[in-house]
Design a protein around this motif. Structure first.
Motif, PDB file in Angstrom:
ATOM      1  N   CYS A 194      32.462  40.107  38.675  1.00 42.85           N
ATOM      2  CA  CYS A 194      32.751  39.497  39.980  1.00 42.85           C
ATOM      3  C   CYS A 194      31.466  39.028  40.661  1.00 42.85           C
ATOM      4  N   ALA A 195      30.430  39.850  40.593  1.00 36.02           N
ATOM      5  CA  ALA A 195      29.158  39.473  41.211  1.00 36.02           C
ATOM      6  C   ALA A 195      28.565  38.245  40.541  1.00 36.02           C
ATOM      7  N   ALA A 196      28.649  38.185  39.213  1.00 38.96           N
ATOM      8  CA  ALA A 196      28.107  37.033  38.495  1.00 38.96           C
ATOM      9  C   ALA A 196      28.857  35.763  38.855  1.00 38.96           C
ATOM     10  N   LYS A 197      30.186  35.825  38.901  1.00 47.23           N
ATOM     11  CA  LYS A 197      30.968  34.641  39.210  1.00 47.23           C
ATOM     12  C   LYS A 197      30.821  34.228  40.672  1.00 47.23           C
ATOM     13  N   ALA A 198      30.660  35.182  41.561  1.00 48.87           N
ATOM     14  CA  ALA A 198      30.396  34.835  42.958  1.00 48.87           C
ATOM     15  C   ALA A 198      29.049  34.132  43.085  1.00 48.87           C
ATOM     16  N   GLY A 199      28.055  34.633  42.353  1.00 53.84           N
ATOM     17  CA  GLY A 199      26.758  33.966  42.347  1.00 53.84           C
ATOM     18  C   GLY A 199      26.838  32.565  41.794  1.00 53.84           C
ATOM     19  N   LEU A 200      27.716  32.357  40.801  1.00 50.03           N
ATOM     20  CA  LEU A 200      27.865  31.034  40.213  1.00 50.03           C
ATOM     21  C   LEU A 200      28.405  30.031  41.243  1.00 50.03           C
ATOM     22  N   LEU A 201      29.265  30.486  42.149  1.00 55.94           N
ATOM     23  CA  LEU A 201      29.762  29.585  43.194  1.00 55.94           C
ATOM     24  C   LEU A 201      28.635  29.142  44.118  1.00 55.94           C
ATOM     25  N   GLN A 202      27.765  30.068  44.486  1.00 55.42           N
ATOM     26  CA  GLN A 202      26.640  29.688  45.345  1.00 55.42           C
ATOM     27  C   GLN A 202      25.648  28.812  44.589  1.00 55.42           C
ATOM     28  N   LEU A 203      25.429  29.097  43.303  1.00 55.48           N
ATOM     29  CA  LEU A 203      24.565  28.237  42.493  1.00 55.48           C
ATOM     30  C   LEU A 203      25.140  26.831  42.446  1.00 55.48           C
ATOM     31  N   THR A 204      26.461  26.712  42.309  1.00 51.30           N
ATOM     32  CA  THR A 204      27.117  25.403  42.296  1.00 51.30           C
ATOM     33  C   THR A 204      26.784  24.615  43.555  1.00 51.30           C
ATOM     34  N   LYS A 205      26.879  25.255  44.706  1.00 53.17           N
ATOM     35  CA  LYS A 205      26.628  24.568  45.972  1.00 53.17           C
ATOM     36  C   LYS A 205      25.154  24.177  46.109  1.00 53.17           C
ATOM     37  N   CYS A 206      24.265  25.089  45.691  1.00 52.34           N
ATOM     38  CA  CYS A 206      22.833  24.762  45.767  1.00 52.34           C
ATOM     39  C   CYS A 206      22.484  23.598  44.849  1.00 52.34           C
ATOM     40  N   LEU A 207      23.049  23.595  43.639  1.00 51.59           N
ATOM     41  CA  LEU A 207      22.786  22.488  42.719  1.00 51.59           C
ATOM     42  C   LEU A 207      23.366  21.187  43.251  1.00 51.59           C
ATOM     43  N   ALA A 208      24.548  21.256  43.865  1.00 52.70           N
ATOM     44  CA  ALA A 208      25.148  20.046  44.428  1.00 52.70           C
ATOM     45  C   ALA A 208      24.242  19.446  45.496  1.00 52.70           C
ATOM     46  N   LEU A 209      23.585  20.294  46.287  1.00 58.96           N
ATOM     47  CA  LEU A 209      22.652  19.803  47.298  1.00 58.96           C
ATOM     48  C   LEU A 209      21.406  19.201  46.666  1.00 58.96           C
ATOM     49  N   GLU A 210      20.820  19.906  45.710  1.00 55.35           N
ATOM     50  CA  GLU A 210      19.511  19.512  45.196  1.00 55.35           C
ATOM     51  C   GLU A 210      19.560  18.402  44.144  1.00 55.35           C
ATOM     52  N   LEU A 211      20.670  18.279  43.438  1.00 53.72           N
ATOM     53  CA  LEU A 211      20.761  17.256  42.394  1.00 53.72           C
ATOM     54  C   LEU A 211      21.427  15.978  42.875  1.00 53.72           C
ATOM     55  N   ALA A 212      21.942  15.990  44.085  1.00 51.99           N
ATOM     56  CA  ALA A 212      22.552  14.775  44.654  1.00 51.99           C
ATOM     57  C   ALA A 212      21.472  13.727  44.909  1.00 51.99           C
ATOM     58  N   PRO A 213      21.848  12.453  44.905  1.00 46.75           N
ATOM     59  CA  PRO A 213      23.182  11.909  44.657  1.00 46.75           C
ATOM     60  C   PRO A 213      23.451  11.586  43.190  1.00 46.75           C
ATOM     61  N   ASP A 214      22.477  11.865  42.316  1.00 50.19           N
ATOM     62  CA  ASP A 214      22.611  11.430  40.917  1.00 50.19           C
ATOM     63  C   ASP A 214      23.625  12.257  40.129  1.00 50.19           C
ATOM     64  N   ILE A 215      23.655  13.549  40.410  1.00 49.41           N
ATOM     65  CA  ILE A 215      24.488  14.460  39.625  1.00 49.41           C
ATOM     66  C   ILE A 215      25.444  15.188  40.553  1.00 49.41           C
ATOM     67  N   ARG A 216      26.728  15.100  40.253  1.00 50.26           N
ATOM     68  CA  ARG A 216      27.722  15.866  41.000  1.00 50.26           C
ATOM     69  C   ARG A 216      27.911  17.227  40.336  1.00 50.26           C
ATOM     70  N   VAL A 217      28.075  18.267  41.155  1.00 52.79           N
ATOM     71  CA  VAL A 217      28.232  19.629  40.635  1.00 52.79           C
ATOM     72  C   VAL A 217      29.415  20.290  41.334  1.00 52.79           C
ATOM     73  N   ASN A 218      30.376  20.743  40.558  1.00 52.69           N
ATOM     74  CA  ASN A 218      31.556  21.411  41.098  1.00 52.69           C
ATOM     75  C   ASN A 218      31.888  22.640  40.269  1.00 52.69           C
ATOM     76  N   ALA A 219      32.730  23.495  40.822  1.00 50.38           N
ATOM     77  CA  ALA A 219      33.185  24.697  40.124  1.00 50.38           C
ATOM     78  C   ALA A 219      34.686  24.623  39.910  1.00 50.38           C
ATOM     79  N   LEU A 220      35.109  25.084  38.766  1.00 54.87           N
ATOM     80  CA  LEU A 220      36.524  25.136  38.405  1.00 54.87           C
ATOM     81  C   LEU A 220      36.884  26.590  38.157  1.00 54.87           C
ATOM     82  N   LEU A 221      37.874  27.085  38.885  1.00 56.01           N
ATOM     83  CA  LEU A 221      38.216  28.501  38.842  1.00 56.01           C
ATOM     84  C   LEU A 221      39.618  28.701  38.271  1.00 56.01           C
TER      85      LEU A 221
END
Length: 246
Positions: A151-178
């Protein structure tokens, strides 16, 4: 025209295989990463009809990620799609978890996506961009007994998704599928869904009153990698028949 390239970790079994096959059907040459099950890798390659190329790569080992990604980039160029799907469970009551239980689950489920993305995103950006989809779990937003590490790992993955979406934009879109309960051998075994009474208990918690399929998870992936989702980034899409409503 050369086919587009996709990379799917944990891409030769279960949900990962369904994702690899769907991307192959969409015209990608898929590098399906796997850790050790050669028989499953061979079956995936056969099912892909030449469009799925298994690559043995343990995402928990940084040097293997660097070397493997360098080989993929040299052979296929920058991927247009990266799917971070590899995962492992080591379920125990919290007080019974040892360091290995904790470290392995975090290394595969959270550090693996970090390392693969770090290795491939620069080439993706240089090639004009792409899409990254991190495969999470509903236990990232709803805890369960015996799964503190997962659970902790997957929760961290959601926050990593959001951080990557901020930092890799606008070239790369990043989303999570649950995905929620999905009819794969691993899920059936872990949750004892082959027991009719246990399955009935689970179905009572799902408004759709059935277990999902790997193909339905692949349907959601297809949306996230298509042009129709070009304005979607930093989001989480839950595919669980309504089992969790946040």
């Amino acid at each position: 025209m050369a086919p587009r390239t996709a990379v799917v970790s944990g891409g030769t079994r279960g949900i990962g295989l369904a994702l690899s096959l769907r991307l192959a059907d969409l015209g990608h040459h898929v590098y399906a990463l796997y850790r050790g099950d050669k028989a499953a890798a061979d079956r995936a390659a056969a099912a892909g009809g030449g469009r799925i190329e298994p690559v043995r790569l343990d995402v928990a080992r940084p040097e293997r990620v660097r070397e493997g990604c360098a080989r993929i980039l040299a052979a296929g160029g920058a991927p247009s799609v990266l799917v971070n799907n590899a995962g492992v469970n080591r379920d125990r009551p919290f007080l019974d978890l040892d360091d290995e239980d904790w470290d392995e689950v975090l290394a595969v489920n959270l550090s693996g996506p970090f390392r693969l993305t770090r290795a491939l995103a620069p080439a993706m950006r240089a090639a004009g961009g792409g899409t990254i989809v991190n495969i999470g779990a509903t236990t990232a937003i709803r805890p369960r007994t015996g799964g503190a590490n997962y659970c902790a790992a997957k929760a961290g993955l959601l926050q990593l998704t959001k951080c990557l979406a901020l930092e890799l934009a606008p070239d790369i879109r990043v989303n999570a599928l649950l995905p929620g309960f999905t009819d794969t051998p691993e899920v059936v075994e872990r949750y004892r869904l082959d027991d009719p009474a246990r399955r009935a208990d689970v179905l009572r918690t799902i408004p759709a009153r059935r277990i999902g399929t790997a193909q339905e998870v692949a349907d959601a992936l297809e949306f996230l990698v298509a042009a129709k989702s070009d304005y979607v980034t930093g989001q989480q899409i839950v595919v669980d028949g309504g089992n969790f409503m946040g």
